[in-house]
Scaffold this motif. Structure first.
Motif, PDB file in Angstrom:
ATOM      1  N   ALA A   1       2.512   3.655  -4.224  1.00  0.00           N
ATOM      2  CA  ALA A   1       2.043   4.336  -4.914  1.00  0.00           C
ATOM      3  C   ALA A   1       2.181   5.966  -4.252  1.00  0.00           C
TER       4      ALA A   1
ATOM      5  N   ALA B   1       0.797  -1.109  -0.057  1.00  0.00           N
ATOM      6  CA  ALA B   1      -0.085   0.032   0.038  1.00  0.00           C
ATOM      7  C   ALA B   1       1.041   1.348   0.211  1.00  0.00           C
TER       8      ALA B   1
ATOM      9  N   ALA C   1      -3.208  -3.435  -8.542  1.00  0.00           N
ATOM     10  CA  ALA C   1      -4.497  -3.739  -7.830  1.00  0.00           C
ATOM     11  C   ALA C   1      -4.971  -5.120  -7.893  1.00  0.00           C
TER      12      ALA C   1
ATOM     13  N   ALA D   1       1.381   7.627  -9.733  1.00  0.00           N
ATOM     14  CA  ALA D   1       1.172   7.002  -8.724  1.00  0.00           C
ATOM     15  C   ALA D   1      -0.256   6.355  -9.027  1.00  0.00           C
ATOM     16  N   THR D   2      -0.947   6.729 -10.036  1.00  0.00           N
ATOM     17  CA  THR D   2      -2.472   6.200 -10.458  1.00  0.00           C
ATOM     18  C   THR D   2      -1.796   4.971 -11.249  1.00  0.00           C
TER      19      THR D   2
ATOM     20  N   ARG E   1      -0.900   2.487  -8.930  1.00  0.00           N
ATOM     21  CA  ARG E   1      -2.157   1.656  -8.035  1.00  0.00           C
ATOM     22  C   ARG E   1      -2.960   0.777  -9.190  1.00  0.00           C
TER      23      ARG E   1
ATOM     24  N   GLU F   1       4.591   8.711  -5.814  1.00  0.00           N
ATOM     25  CA  GLU F   1       4.302  10.057  -5.953  1.00  0.00           C
ATOM     26  C   GLU F   1       5.015  11.080  -5.355  1.00  0.00           C
TER      27      GLU F   1
END
Length: 206
Positions: free
Chosen positions: A89, A86, A198, A190-191, A194, A93
């Motif tokens: 990301a 977790a 996922a 960062a997106t 993720r 960033e």
């Protein structure tokens, strides 16, 4: 204080020329940067430049190698501090916030890559250094994905290549449109992180 040996003096001179070139390239780009200006910025003559480098291309390849080594060291230290999937990301960033504030290196590397592909004298050296960087990045990603129990549809090598492509592409977009938020590169990377990992986390390896 002991005087530097000739070899030590040469190493200092090369370092000063490389540092000066980094500043000049960042201001005006690779092709527009005159050798005389690089030498003057470093406090040396044109002759001193050619005593250390055969060409501006030769200097850039050394600058590239040093920059990528520093980038790997910095990224490695950042990832070492992560304790869970977790955290990946947010760490990415934070790491790429600098890209939003200063995209000059991404632009410079892209410029030299195009120049090299179109017949630059150091095309082979550039390709070798950058491929080594991609391989090292992939190995670093693989190590930490395994440590944190993360898997992805992309191989670690592909993941690294995608990160490079996104960071450079976003730098180009911001250069073309300065109204884009400077936080965009960091948020977009960062997106990507993720989305790419996922629902793939598993218990970290012991």
């Amino acid at each position: 204080m002991a005087r530097l040996t000739r070899i030590e003096q040469k190493a200092v001179t090369r370092r000063r020329l490389v540092d000066a070139a980094s500043r000049v390239f960042s201001r005006v780009g690779f092709e527009a940067a005159p050798i005389d200006v690089i030498a003057e910025e470093a406090g040396f003559s044109r002759g001193a430049f050619y005593s250390n480098f055969e060409s501006k291309d030769d200097l850039f390849v050394e600058l590239l190698g040093r920059h990528l080594d520093e980038e790997m060291d910095t990224l490695g230290r950042s990832l070492d501090r992560i304790t869970s999937a977790a955290d990946l990301a947010p760490a990415i960033e934070r790491r790429y916030q600098v890209l939003g504030g200063d995209s000059s290196w991404c632009l410079l590397t892209t410029e030299f890559q195009l120049y090299a592909m179109r017949g630059g004298s150091k095309a082979a050296e550039f390709a070798e250094i950058y491929e080594r960087y991609r391989q090292r990045l992939g190995e670093l990603i693989a190590c930490h994905f395994n440590r944190l129990g993360v898997s992805s549809d992309l191989t670690p090598y592909e993941f690294g290549v995608s990160q490079i492509a996104l960071s450079h592409g976003l730098a180009l977009q911001r250069a073309a449109n300065d109204s884009l938020d400077k936080s965009l590169p960091a948020r977009a990377l960062a997106t990507f992180m993720r989305g790419a990992i996922a629902d793939t986390a598993r218990p970290p390896s012991p």
